[in-house]
Design a protein around this motif. Structure first.
Motif, short mmCIF file in Angstrom:
data_model
loop_
_atom_site.label_atom_id
_atom_site.label_comp_id
_atom_site.label_asym_id
_atom_site.label_seq_id
_atom_site.Cartn_x
_atom_site.Cartn_y
_atom_site.Cartn_z
N GLN A 1 41.77 1.54 34.66
CA GLN A 1 42.07 0.55 35.69
C GLN A 1 41.65 1.05 37.07
OE1 GLN A 1 46.24 -0.62 35.44
NE2 GLN A 1 45.98 -0.99 33.25
N LEU A 2 41.90 2.34 37.32
CA LEU A 2 41.52 2.92 38.62
C LEU A 2 40.00 2.90 38.78
CD1 LEU A 2 42.03 4.35 41.27
CD2 LEU A 2 42.27 6.49 40.03
N ALA B 1 38.93 -0.56 39.46
CA ALA B 1 39.37 -1.00 40.79
C ALA B 1 38.48 -0.42 41.88
CB ALA B 1 40.82 -0.60 41.03
N LEU B 2 37.98 0.81 41.68
CA LEU B 2 37.13 1.45 42.68
C LEU B 2 35.79 0.73 42.83
CD1 LEU B 2 37.94 5.16 41.88
CD2 LEU B 2 38.11 4.15 44.14
N VAL C 1 35.24 -2.26 43.43
CA VAL C 1 35.16 -3.27 44.50
C VAL C 1 34.45 -2.70 45.72
CG1 VAL C 1 37.30 -4.46 43.89
CG2 VAL C 1 37.38 -2.69 45.63
N LEU C 2 34.39 -1.37 45.84
CA LEU C 2 33.74 -0.77 47.01
C LEU C 2 32.24 -1.03 46.93
CD1 LEU C 2 35.72 2.58 47.04
CD2 LEU C 2 36.02 0.66 48.59
N VAL D 1 29.25 1.10 44.83
CA VAL D 1 29.88 2.00 43.86
C VAL D 1 29.74 1.41 42.46
CG1 VAL D 1 32.05 3.04 43.12
CG2 VAL D 1 31.48 2.96 45.55
N THR E 1 33.76 6.56 38.39
CA THR E 1 34.38 7.58 37.53
C THR E 1 34.53 8.89 38.28
OG1 THR E 1 33.27 6.53 35.66
CG2 THR E 1 34.18 8.72 35.28
N MET F 1 34.70 9.32 41.50
CA MET F 1 35.72 9.15 42.53
C MET F 1 37.12 9.22 41.95
SD MET F 1 34.10 6.09 44.82
CE MET F 1 32.88 6.45 46.11
#
Lengths: 197, 197
Positions: free
Chosen positions: A8-9, A12-13, A15-16, A19, A25, A27
Motif C-alpha cells: 500500500q505504501l 501510495a508513493l 502519486v508523486l 515516481v 519501492t 523510497m
C-alpha cells in the motif's frame, strides 16, 4: 509475498510526479529502514499542508490566509496583473525585483492532451479578476513550452476583447548568452523580436 | 513569502531518496493542486506501514507477522541460507524458482564512506542465525557493487571461521549475452570463473 501495508505504501508513493514502481519501492524501503522519523514527519507535513493551505482570494496562489502577502501589500501597482502558471513562477518573477504589479496564478496550463482545458485551470477567476476596472495591462508570463504558449494565445484573445492591454514577456538570448551555444529556435525568435537601439 | 506549511511539506519530501529541492517543490505542488486525495492516502499509508511492519524474527525481512511466510514454510531446505541486501533482492531470487532454502536480509550493505559499518546492518543477527546448527551453507547474494562485494568478503571471512560453507552467486555473461556487448570487467570475470564442460 510483500506485506500488504508495504504494498500500500509503495502504491501510495506513486502519486508523486515522476515516481514509477521501481523508485516507489526504493523510497518505501528507505522510509521504513533508514528514516522512520522523517517518514512520520512527511505524513504530518502532508496532512498539515492540506488542512492549512488555501488559495488567495485575489491571486489564487497558495496561502494560509484569506489574502496573500503580495495582494495585501498596498505599495504594489494595481493596474498591472502578471499571469503565471505556478506559485514557483511567481517567486521567480519576484526575485527579479523588476515587477511591482500584482499576480494571478493559473495553477496549471492548458494541455488538451492531458485533458486539461479552460475549466481545469483558474481561467474564469482570472477573467473576473482582470475585469475589476483597475487592471489595465495583463502581462502573460506562462512558460515558453507548447502548453504555455497555447495558454498565452488563448488568454490574449479572451482578454483583448475585454479592452485590456495584453503583453507577453520577451523571448531571446539569456544574459551572458553566446550565439554559438543558443538553440536555433531561440536565435530565430531573438531576430524576429529584435529591438531598435 | 512561501507559506510555512508549504515550506514544511517541501522540506519533509526531501527525506525521499534522490529528491532535491526542485523535485520536492514540484511534488508538493502536485500533491496540493492535482491530487489531494492521493496525498492524504500517502500520509495514511506511511503511518500505517510504520505502525504495522516489523522485521521477521528469523530472516529480518519486513513482515506484518512475527515470522514471515517463507520462514514459516515447512517445505524449505533449512540447511541453506541465502544472504541478500534488501527485501527486493529476496523477491528477485524467489522469482527464479531455483532456490529452495531460507534467507537472511541484511537491510543494507557495508559502506564505510556513508558511515554504515557492521553495527548498522544486521550482521550480529546473521551470525547468530547462521550458527543454529542446522544451516551448513551460506550463499552470499549481495550485489556486485563495490559495497556489495566488500560486504560479501567481510561475511565470508566471519562465517568461514565458524565452520560454515560459504558460497557466492556467480558472475558472468547474462543469458542471451553477446561478448561484443558486455563490459570488459564482466568478460574478464567470466573467463576467470570459467567452468569445465
Amino acid at each position: 509475498m510483500t506485506p500488504s501495508s508495504l504494498n500500500q505504501l509503495i502504491e501510495a508513493l506513486r502519486v508523486l510526479p515522476g515516481v514509477g514502481p521501481k523508485s516507489a519501492t526504493r523510497m518505501a524501503y528507505h522510509l521504513l529502514q533508514r528514516d522512520q522519523s522523517g517518514a512520520v514527519n512527511l505524513a504530518h507535513a502532508i496532512e498539515y499542508a492540506i488542512a492549512t493551505l488555501k488559495h488567495c482570494r485575489h491571486c489564487n496562489t497558495f496561502t494560509e490566509m484569506d489574502v496573500c502577502d503580495i495582494c495585501a501589500d498596498e505599495g504594489r501597482d494595481t493596474s498591472r496583473l502578471c499571469v503565471v502558471e505556478m506559485p514557483t513562477d511567481l517567486m521567480m518573477v519576484e526575485q527579479t525585483l523588476a515587477y511591482h504589479g500584482l499576480y494571478f496564478v493559473l495553477m496549471g496550463r492548458l494541455s488538451p492532451l492531458d485533458g486539461i482545458g479552460p475549466k481545469d485551470i483558474a481561467l474564469a477567476r482570472l477573467l473576473e479578476r482582470a475585469s475589476d476596472g483597475v487592471v489595465d495591462e495583463v502581462v502573460i508570463a506562462t512558460n515558453f513550452t507548447v502548453e504555455g504558449e497555447a495558454t498565452a494565445h488563448y488568454l490574449a484573445e479572451t482578454l483583448r476583447v475585454r479592452g485590456l492591454i495584453v503583453s507577453r514577456i520577451a523571448r531571446g538570448l539569456p544574459v551572458g548568452g553566446e550565439l554559438e551555444h543558443v538553440d536555433p529556435g531561440t536565435l530565430a525568435q531573438a531576430l524576429v523580436e529584435r529591438r531598435k537601439l
